[in-house]
Design a protein around this motif. Structure first.
Motif, mmCIF file in Angstrom:
data_model
loop_
_atom_site.group_PDB
_atom_site.id
_atom_site.type_symbol
_atom_site.label_atom_id
_atom_site.label_comp_id
_atom_site.label_asym_id
_atom_site.label_seq_id
_atom_site.Cartn_x
_atom_site.Cartn_y
_atom_site.Cartn_z
ATOM 1 N N UNK A 100 0.814 -1.214 0.000
ATOM 2 C CA UNK A 100 0.000 0.000 0.000
ATOM 3 C C UNK A 100 0.847 1.264 0.000
ATOM 4 N N UNK A 101 2.139 1.155 0.347
ATOM 5 C CA UNK A 101 3.074 2.284 0.309
ATOM 6 C C UNK A 101 4.455 1.791 -0.065
ATOM 7 N N UNK A 102 5.199 2.663 -0.764
ATOM 8 C CA UNK A 102 6.610 2.434 -1.068
ATOM 9 C C UNK A 102 7.337 3.743 -0.819
ATOM 10 N N UNK A 103 8.449 3.701 -0.104
ATOM 11 C CA UNK A 103 9.201 4.893 0.252
ATOM 12 C C UNK A 103 10.671 4.521 0.157
ATOM 13 N N UNK A 104 11.381 5.085 -0.802
ATOM 14 C CA UNK A 104 12.764 4.674 -0.990
ATOM 15 C C UNK A 104 13.554 5.586 -1.904
ATOM 16 N N UNK A 105 14.684 5.064 -2.348
ATOM 17 C CA UNK A 105 15.664 5.807 -3.134
ATOM 18 C C UNK A 105 15.932 5.057 -4.428
ATOM 19 N N UNK A 106 16.064 5.806 -5.521
ATOM 20 C CA UNK A 106 16.463 5.223 -6.807
ATOM 21 C C UNK A 106 17.984 5.121 -6.837
ATOM 22 N N UNK A 107 18.492 3.989 -7.335
ATOM 23 C CA UNK A 107 19.929 3.783 -7.469
ATOM 24 C C UNK A 107 20.245 3.464 -8.925
ATOM 25 N N UNK A 108 21.266 4.107 -9.471
ATOM 26 C CA UNK A 108 21.665 3.854 -10.856
ATOM 27 C C UNK A 108 22.309 2.472 -10.968
#
Length: 128
Positions: free
Chosen positions: A110-118
């Motif tokens: 129901x939720x996603x909270x994070x960082x994009x990594x190359x």
């Protein structure tokens, strides 16, 4: 608008961890602290038909493999996802999108909270 369950969870656990000293040479005192400072919310979506569900309990490897095979289409994301409770998790998104594509769970959280990594960052640091 109510605060994200994941953000509330991270703020609480980060507060508890701040009572300890931060290790020398580290910018953040915990992963929670890092996520609160750097992460963004991702929109949960149904997995597009062109992506199949991959191995259970292998979200990090599943997403690394998918991004390695389609680096021009997908970006690796890592942070917290909310299923029953907030949990450390990985998913992918398209380069031009903030839609979380979960390759591991049957249904999106129901939720996603994070960082994009190359991909270049992943190749440099994977396994460390």
């Amino acid at each position: 608008m109510s605060k994200s369950v994941i953000v509330e969870w991270l703020e609480g656990t980060s507060r508890l961890r701040r009572e300890r000293d931060r290790p020398d040479g580290y910018a953040y005192d915990s992963m929670d602290h890092f996520l609160l400072a750097n992460a963004q919310a991702f929109k949960p979506v149904q997995r597009p038909k062109e992506y199949r569900q991959l191995a259970p309990k292998a979200c990090y490897a599943n997403c690394f493999l998918a991004v390695s095979m389609q680096p021009d289409k997908l970006v690796y994301c890592e942070g917290m996802a909310l299923g029953v409770i907030p949990i450390s998790h990985a998913w992918v998104c398209r380069h031009d999108s903030d839609e979380a594509i979960d390759l591991t769970w049957d249904e999106p959280g129901s939720e996603y909270f994070g960082v994009k990594f190359s991909l270049s960052y992943l190749l440099q640091h994977w396994g460390k």
